[in-house]
Design an enzyme around this catalytic site. Structure first.
Site, PDB file in Angstrom:
ATOM      1  N   HIS A   1       0.694  -1.328  -0.048  1.00 33.95           N
ATOM      2  CA  HIS A   1       0.085  -0.029  -0.161  1.00 33.95           C
ATOM      3  C   HIS A   1       0.812   1.334   0.060  1.00 33.95           C
ATOM      4  CE1 HIS A   1      -3.444   2.431   1.421  1.00 33.95           C
ATOM      5  NE2 HIS A   1      -2.545   3.193   1.846  1.00 33.95           N
ATOM      6  N   GLU A   2       1.922   1.257   0.974  1.00 31.14           N
ATOM      7  CA  GLU A   2       2.823   2.268   0.924  1.00 31.14           C
ATOM      8  C   GLU A   2       3.382   2.806  -0.335  1.00 31.14           C
ATOM      9  OE1 GLU A   2       2.246   4.488   3.405  1.00 31.14           O
ATOM     10  OE2 GLU A   2       1.013   3.013   4.336  1.00 31.14           O
TER      11      GLU A   2
ATOM     12  N   HIS B   1       1.699   4.570  -2.735  1.00 29.75           N
ATOM     13  CA  HIS B   1       2.025   6.214  -2.382  1.00 29.75           C
ATOM     14  C   HIS B   1       3.182   6.761  -2.993  1.00 29.75           C
ATOM     15  CE1 HIS B   1      -1.649   6.440  -0.259  1.00 29.75           C
ATOM     16  NE2 HIS B   1      -1.167   5.880   0.902  1.00 29.75           N
TER      17      HIS B   1
ATOM     18  N   HIS C   1      -5.232   7.616  -1.964  1.00 31.90           N
ATOM     19  CA  HIS C   1      -6.083   6.563  -1.524  1.00 31.90           C
ATOM     20  C   HIS C   1      -7.364   6.743  -2.298  1.00 31.90           C
ATOM     21  CE1 HIS C   1      -4.532   7.293   2.774  1.00 31.90           C
ATOM     22  NE2 HIS C   1      -4.009   6.440   2.017  1.00 31.90           N
TER      23      HIS C   1
END
Lengths: 366, 85
Positions: A117-118, A121, A127
Site C-alpha cells: 500500500h505504502e 503512494h 487513496h
C-alpha cells in the site's frame, strides 16, 4: 492521484532499507518489501533495485512517534505507516510505525500488505474509495498467499506509467457492485439475524436495521477461510454457520472457526467423488438442511446427523421452474429464495410453487 | 471543541479530541488562529463531510457512531501532499 499527478520521470528506481523492526527477522523484512515492490513492477514497466548505502529514491525505515518528518506516529494501532509521493528528498520515502506489531501472517499487521500500500503512494497513487482496492486507506487482512493486485489499483498505476509486458496474472479482481444488472451470487446465509451475501472475495452484511449493505472482505473476518465460497447456511440451534468450498467445509461460531474444522463433505454422507456443493439452506421447521449440487439436491437430518434416504432427487422435480442449478439459496418467512444467475425465484414452502421472480440485485433494493 | 453535534452526550471529551486529531491528520483540518474566527464557517463539519463522503457513509457533517467507529480503525496516514510540496 496526488495533485498534479505526481510521478517518477524514470522507470528504474532504487530503494534502501535503512533499519529494521525487531518483530521479524531481517530476511522476513527483506522478503516482505521485495514482494511488495513486485506487486507494482508486475503491472508496469517499473524496475526496483535495492541499494545498501547512499540515498535511494525510496528510503524505507521504521520509527516511532515523531521520527524526523513532522508527521508523528501515534503508538500502537491508529496510524500504521505513511509514504511521501514521488519527488526529491523525502519524496517516495516510506515510514512504518514500529510501535505496531508487524507479522508475515494475520497475527499482527501484515508487513507485506502495508508495504505494498505504502509503495503505491511512493509511486504516485493517493487513496482509493474502492473498499476492495489495495489503496483503500483502512488496513484489511487479505490473506497470505497468492495476492492479486485489485483492478482499481492496476487502472491507477497504469494511468501513470503504462502497462508492463510481464504481468503473470492478468486477471485482476474487481470489486463487485451490488446494483449490477447481471449480479450473480456465490452463497447466502443468515448469521444471528443478519444476512450475509457472499461474492468473490467479499460478503455484504445486510442488517434489518441498516439502510445500506456493508461490503466486507471475507479474510477480514475469517483469515483462514478461502475466497469464492460455494455455499453457506446457518444452524441457529447450534449457533453455527457452515461454509463450503470444494470438498471442504468449516463451522463458524462468530469470528471463530470451530475446532475440528475444516472437514470433508463426504463426512456429511455425500459420495466421496462429489467435488462441490452449489447451495445449502436450513429449513427451521423441519430441522432438515437441503444441499444443492448440479441438477440434484440432498436432504440432511441435522438432529440425527445423517443424510436422508431417497436422495439425491432432481431439483426440477421438487422445485419446478427454478432451473436446473442453484447458485445460492436461503429461507425466510415460509419462502425459499433460489438464486440462479441474475434471477431469484421466491418459492412458497406451503403452496409448493414459485410465487415471484425477482432480479438478484433486488436483495439490495436496487 | 468545535464538533458540531447538538446532542453529543454519547461522546466523551477524549472521543471528540480524538475525532479532531483524526481530521487534522488525514483531512488537513487547520486549527483556528487564536482570536480569529470565520463567520458561518465550521471547518470541522466540512472535513467530516469530506471524510463521510469518501467512505460512503451518510454525509451529515456531524460526528456519529458509524463515523467514529471508522476513525478508530487502523489506517494509512499518507503525508499531506500540499504541505510536503
Amino acid at each position: 492521484f496526488f495533485p498534479r499527478k505526481l510521478k517518477w520521470s524514470k522507470n528504474n528506481l532504487t530503494y534502501r532499507i535503512v533499519n529494521y523492526t525487531r518483530d521479524l527477522t531481517r530476511a522476513e523484512v527483506d522478503r516482505a518489501f521485495k514482494k511488495a515492490f513486485k506487486v507494482w513492477s508486475e503491472v508496469t514497466p517499473l524496475n526496483f533495485t535495492r541499494i545498501r548505502s547512499g540515498t535511494a529514491d525510496i528510503m524505507i525505515s521504521f520509527g516511532t512517534k515523531e521520527h524526523g518528518d513532522f508527521y508523528p506516529f501515534d503508538g500502537p494501532s491508529g496510524l500504521l505507516a505513511h509514504a511521501f509521493p514521488p519527488g526529491p528528498n523525502y519524496g517516495g520515502d516510506a515510514h512504518f510505525d514500529d510501535d505496531e506489531t508487524w507479522s508475515t501472517d494475520s497475527r499482527g499487521y501484515n508487513l507485506f500488505l502495508v508495504a505494498a500500500h505504502e509503495f503505491g503512494h511512493s509511486l504516485g497513487l493517493e487513496h482509493s474509495r474502492d473498499s476492495g482496492a489495495l489503496m483503500f486507506p483502512i488496513y484489511t487482512y487479505t490473506g497470505n498467499t497468492g495476492f492479486l493486485l485489485p483492478d482499481d489499483d492496476v487502472q491507477g498505476i497504469q494511468a501513470l506509467y503504462g502497462a508492463g509486458d510481464r504481468d503473470p496474472n492478468p486477471e485482476h479482481p474487481k470489486t463487485p457492485e451490488k446494483c449490477d444488472e447481471n449480479l450473480s451470487l456465490d452463497a447466502i446465509t443468515e448469521l444471528r439475524g443478519e444476512m450475509m451475501i457472499f461474492k468473490d472475495r467479499f460478503f455484504w452484511r445486510l442488517h434489518p436495521q441498516m439502510v445500506d449493505a456493508e461490503l466486507v472482505l471475507i479474510k477480514s473476518f475469517w483469515p483462514e477461510l478461502p475466497n469464492k465460497i460455494d455455499a453457506a447456511y446457518e444452524n441457529p440451534m447450534k449457533d453455527h454457520v457452515f461454509i463450503f468450498r470444494g470438498r471442504k467445509f468449516w463451522a463458524l461460531n462468530g469470528y471463530d472457526i470451530v475446532e475440528g474444522y475444516p472437514k470433508k463433505i463426504y463426512e456429511l454422507g455425500f459420495p466421496r467423488e462429489m467435488k462441490t456443493i452449489d447451495g445449502a439452506v436450513h429449513i427451521k421447521d423441519t430441522g432438515k438442511t437441503l444441499f444443492f449440487t448440479g441438477d440434484k439436491y440432498w436432504s440432511y437430518d441435522e438432529e440425527n446427523q445423517v443424510m436422508e434416504k431417497g436422495y439425491p432427487k432432481l431439483i426440477e422435480e421438487e422445485f419446478p421452474g427454478i432451473g436446473n442449478r442453484v447458485d445460492a439459496v436461503y429461507q425466510k418467512n415460509g419462502y425459499i429464495y433460489f438464486f440462479n444467475g441474475p434471477l431469484q425465484f421466491q418459492y412458497s414452502i406451503w403452496s409448493k410453487r414459485i410465487v415471484r421472480v425477482l432480479k438478484t440485485n433486488s436483495m439490495f433494493w436496487c | 471543541l468545535p464538533i458540531p453535534h447538538e446532542d453529543s452526550d454519547e461522546f466523551t471529551t477524549e472521543d471528540l479530541q480524538f475525532a479532531e486529531r483524526y481530521l487534522k491528520t488525514h483531512y488537513n483540518l487547520r486549527s483556528n488562529p487564536a482570536g480569529i474566527r470565520k463567520k458561518n464557517a465550521n471547518s470541522v463539519a466540512a472535513k467530516l463531510r469530506e471524510m463521510q463522503s469518501f467512505f460512503g457513509l451518510e454525509v451529515t457533517g456531524i460526528l456519529d457512531e458509524e463515523t467514529y467507529e471508522l476513525m478508530q480503525q487502523p489506517r494509512c496516514g499518507v503525508p499531506d501532499v500540499g504541505e510536503y510540496n
